[in-house]
Design a protein around this motif. Structure first.
Motif, short mmCIF file in Angstrom:
data_model
loop_
_atom_site.label_atom_id
_atom_site.label_comp_id
_atom_site.label_asym_id
_atom_site.label_seq_id
_atom_site.Cartn_x
_atom_site.Cartn_y
_atom_site.Cartn_z
N ASP A 30 0.85 -0.97 -0.36
CA ASP A 30 -0.06 -0.32 -0.34
C ASP A 30 0.70 1.43 -0.09
O ASP A 30 0.81 1.85 -0.84
CB ASP A 30 -0.93 -0.37 1.47
CG ASP A 30 -1.90 -1.31 1.84
OD1 ASP A 30 -2.25 -1.63 -0.30
OD2 ASP A 30 -2.38 -1.54 2.51
N TYR A 36 3.22 1.95 -3.27
CA TYR A 36 2.40 2.35 -4.55
C TYR A 36 2.21 3.96 -4.14
O TYR A 36 2.29 4.74 -4.72
CB TYR A 36 1.15 1.87 -4.70
CG TYR A 36 1.81 0.65 -5.77
CD1 TYR A 36 1.94 1.00 -6.63
CD2 TYR A 36 1.52 -0.73 -5.06
CE1 TYR A 36 3.04 -0.28 -7.82
CE2 TYR A 36 1.63 -2.02 -5.76
CZ TYR A 36 2.53 -1.37 -7.14
OH TYR A 36 2.59 -2.46 -8.00
N LEU A 37 1.78 4.33 -2.89
CA LEU A 37 1.42 5.68 -2.01
C LEU A 37 2.23 6.36 -2.30
O LEU A 37 2.04 7.56 -2.44
CB LEU A 37 0.66 5.57 -0.72
CG LEU A 37 0.85 6.92 0.15
CD1 LEU A 37 -1.13 7.47 -0.84
CD2 LEU A 37 0.01 6.79 1.35
N ALA A 87 3.35 7.18 -6.18
CA ALA A 87 2.47 8.67 -6.29
C ALA A 87 2.22 9.93 -5.99
O ALA A 87 2.65 10.47 -6.66
CB ALA A 87 0.95 8.32 -5.62
N ASP A 94 -1.80 10.56 -9.22
CA ASP A 94 -2.79 9.69 -7.90
C ASP A 94 -2.68 8.81 -8.58
O ASP A 94 -3.27 7.23 -7.80
CB ASP A 94 -3.87 10.59 -7.85
CG ASP A 94 -3.73 12.24 -7.08
OD1 ASP A 94 -2.41 11.89 -6.60
OD2 ASP A 94 -4.42 12.71 -6.87
N ALA A 95 -2.63 8.24 -9.74
CA ALA A 95 -3.41 7.16 -10.40
C ALA A 95 -2.90 5.44 -9.67
O ALA A 95 -3.18 4.65 -9.85
CB ALA A 95 -3.60 6.75 -11.71
N ALA A 118 -1.38 5.24 -7.13
CA ALA A 118 -1.55 4.65 -5.74
C ALA A 118 -3.15 3.70 -5.25
O ALA A 118 -3.40 2.47 -4.96
CB ALA A 118 -2.06 6.01 -4.66
N GLU A 119 -3.44 4.28 -6.94
CA GLU A 119 -4.85 2.63 -7.09
C GLU A 119 -4.61 1.34 -7.79
O GLU A 119 -4.86 0.48 -7.50
CB GLU A 119 -6.00 3.44 -8.18
CG GLU A 119 -6.35 5.33 -7.17
CD GLU A 119 -7.29 4.56 -6.14
OE1 GLU A 119 -8.55 2.85 -6.24
OE2 GLU A 119 -6.83 5.26 -5.08
N THR A 149 -2.39 -0.48 -5.92
CA THR A 149 -2.95 -1.43 -4.64
C THR A 149 -4.14 -2.60 -4.52
O THR A 149 -4.11 -3.64 -4.17
CB THR A 149 -2.00 -1.08 -3.66
OG1 THR A 149 -2.23 -1.89 -2.32
CG2 THR A 149 -3.54 0.42 -2.72
N ARG A 150 -5.17 -1.60 -4.50
CA ARG A 150 -6.41 -2.09 -5.25
C ARG A 150 -6.36 -3.05 -6.61
O ARG A 150 -7.69 -4.00 -6.40
CB ARG A 150 -7.63 -1.02 -5.29
CG ARG A 150 -7.61 -0.36 -4.60
CD ARG A 150 -8.31 0.95 -4.25
NE ARG A 150 -8.65 1.53 -3.72
CZ ARG A 150 -8.68 1.82 -2.14
NH1 ARG A 150 -9.40 0.51 -1.76
NH2 ARG A 150 -8.82 2.66 -1.48
N ASN A 151 -5.54 -3.89 -7.45
CA ASN A 151 -5.44 -4.33 -8.47
C ASN A 151 -5.10 -6.08 -7.96
O ASN A 151 -3.52 -5.86 -7.48
CB ASN A 151 -4.53 -3.93 -9.83
CG ASN A 151 -4.78 -4.77 -10.11
OD1 ASN A 151 -4.46 -6.13 -10.46
ND2 ASN A 151 -4.71 -4.38 -11.88
N ASN A 153 -1.58 -6.54 -6.93
CA ASN A 153 -0.38 -6.11 -5.13
C ASN A 153 -0.12 -7.61 -4.81
O ASN A 153 1.09 -7.49 -4.03
CB ASN A 153 -2.31 -5.94 -4.31
CG ASN A 153 -2.14 -5.89 -2.78
OD1 ASN A 153 -2.01 -6.69 -2.13
ND2 ASN A 153 -2.46 -5.12 -2.32
#
Length: 510
Positions: free
Chosen positions: A129, A132-133, A136, A142-143, A145-146, A148-150, A154
């Motif tokens: 998490d 990637y934050l 970003a 900012d994309a 950081a997202e 981590t939701r993949n 992940n």
């Protein structure tokens, strides 16, 4: 020659029959404390635990941190006494087997192994998490950081982190120390910076809530119910957990019987001071409301620093992301020390197949057990991440239950093992009987209370299976799995369970 020098000389010469082949004398007091702090991972731990703990106990957050610290200190006193008598990398496994017999010792070590595997998976997840934050924030995209939701991305990133951590751990204590000195110093510096900045906002009237410190915050009797109290302590036990890793280094420490015990207590004292500073800063700045940046807001509870770093530290918020990333990455590596050396000892004494006792000849580290720990943690994380993010979060609460279980059993093992010495002097009574007895009972009470409360589907993330809370299912399931594995090992090779457990015992000098 002094008694202390005689003791050190004797304890540095391990009895050949139980020499496991680890690199002796490779860790001193400072290095041991740094590894202990790294394993606790203050930046990662506080980011994930301050919110849920405050949700249970409100403004009594400082009180519950102090209450959670007390049994840790009491148990550490017992650990120190056991280590002086039996400096063995198996720690809980070795000591409980000696005190209560092989069956109880095996299950106690299973609690330790389960706790470390659970936290390894969570450490890896948090590292992903914040990786990637941080990317970003560095790129302004900012994309990123997202990502981590993949789930595939992940999991792949997580496995890469675990592999790197295992590689460093496999290379032995020298490589571990170099990595840990840098990463621990960095995260401590950033946490202190964050605390000073938060108090600055409170003093300047620019904090989100801006609470004034009050004496009642430190009073645990003000907590509404015993269930909330037990839940808060269980979470605070998770916050302090990890100091016992320094005991598993006893066969690799300079002064095997004395240095690990000193470093365990020093680690706990350093951590409680740091936690109180950060907790008071966060509580004063944010308050406990369920809106915005309040600690009661469920949307920010899983990752407090991700939400607070920007408002508190301004353009330097990237440092907090890097601190939590370095904290989780450092702890991911140092946490592997404990399960690897526990499995090494279990393989050495015949409680697990002999392959777990294999030593990497070049680095003098538990090679096979280190790789096994990494593989098990990776598989667990991959499966849990695919099933549900909530399942992964509930493992933190389950971890608290496992820690209370094996710490409690080990503390009572100290009481039983030294029962003949307890009345020899006031010092022996306090260190070998009263302190570990109180610590062990407190933790086992919290284990039972949390187990009971976790049957409620509303406990933890609110997930359930057949109307029973997922935290309870995970906790009981892990213990039952340990029982099954133990019985399979007994069927495969019953000699460990049938013979009197013997280990290296050394005279304890006052």
């Amino acid at each position: 020659m002094s008694a202390g020098t005689n003791e050190a000389a004797r304890t540095d010469r391990q009895v050949a029959g139980h020499d496991k082949g680890l690199s002796k004398g490779s860790v001193g007091l400072l290095g041991s404390v740094v590894i202990g702090v790294s394993t606790i991972a203050p930046a990662y731990t506080l980011s994930g635990a301050l919110g849920p703990t405050a949700a249970e106990v409100g403004t009594h957050l400082p009180a519950i941190l102090l209450v959670g610290f007390l049994p840790m200190l009491l148990v550490a006193v017992g650990y120190r006494q056991l280590n002086r008598a039996m400096p063995d990398s198996g720690t809980t496994f070795t000591w409980v087997s000696k005190a209560f017999g092989p069956w109880v010792g095996w299950m106690g070590s299973w609690g330790l192994l389960a706790a470390t595997i659970l936290v390894l998976s969570n450490l890896a997840g948090i590292a992903v998490d914040f990786f990637y934050l941080a990317l970003a924030q560095l790129t302004g995209n900012d994309a990123i950081a997202e990502l981590t939701r993949n789930v595939p991305v992940n999991v792949a990133t997580c496995l890469a982190f675990v592999a790197v951590a295992a590689w460093v751990s496999y290379r032995g204590m020298e490589a571990t120390k170099v990595v840990q000195y840098v990463l621990v110093a960095f995260q401590l510096l950033v946490l202190l910076w964050f605390s000073v900045a938060a108090f600055g906002h409170v003093a300047g009237g620019t904090a989100f809530d801006g609470l004034t410190l009050r004496p009642e915050w430190f009073n645990p009797l003000g907590i509404d119910s015993f269930s909330a109290f037990a839940a808060g302590v269980s979470l605070s036990v998770f916050i302090y957990w990890g100091w016992d890793v320094v005991l598993t280094l006893n066969e690799e420490s300079r002064g095997a019987a004395t240095t690990p015990g000193k470093s365990a207590i020093a680690t706990i004292l350093v951590i409680v001071a740091l936690y109180m500073a950060v907790a008071l800063a966060v509580l004063s700045y944010s308050g406990i409301s369920a809106e915005g940046l309040g600690l009661g807001n469920e949307e920010i509870q899983e990752n407090i620093f991700a939400s607070l770093a920007g408002p508190v530290m301004g353009p330097f918020a990237i440092l907090m992301s890097l601190a939590v990333l370095s904290s989780s990455a450092a702890s991911l590596q140092s946490t592997m020390i404990s399960p690897a050396r526990t499995m090494l000892a279990m393989g050495h004494y015949g409680a697990l197949p002999a392959k777990y006792a294999r030593i990497a000849s070049r680095f003098r580290s538990p090679g096979y057990a280190t790789v096994a720990s990494a593989v098990i943690a990776s598989v667990f994380y991959a499966v849990m991440r695919v099933v549900s993010e909530n399942v992964l979060w509930d493992t933190i609460t389950t971890l608290g239950m496992m820690v209370c279980f094996y710490y409690g059993v080990t503390a009572l093992a100290c009481v039983w093992y030294f029962r003949g010495d307890a009345l020899r002097s006031a010092r022996d009574f306090l260190a070998k009987f009263l302190a570990p007895l109180l610590g062990g009972i407190l933790l086992l009470v919290f284990f039972v209370q949390t187990s009971y409360d976790s049957m409620d589907p509303e406990y933890g993330s609110g997930s359930e299976i057949g109307g029973v809370g997922l935290v309870f299912v995970l906790g009981v399931g892990i213990l039952l799995l340990g029982l099954v594995v133990m019985l399979l090992q007994y069927r495969r090779d019953p000699s460990f369970f049938r013979e009197r457990f013997e280990t290296t015992e050394l005279p304890v000098l006052d």
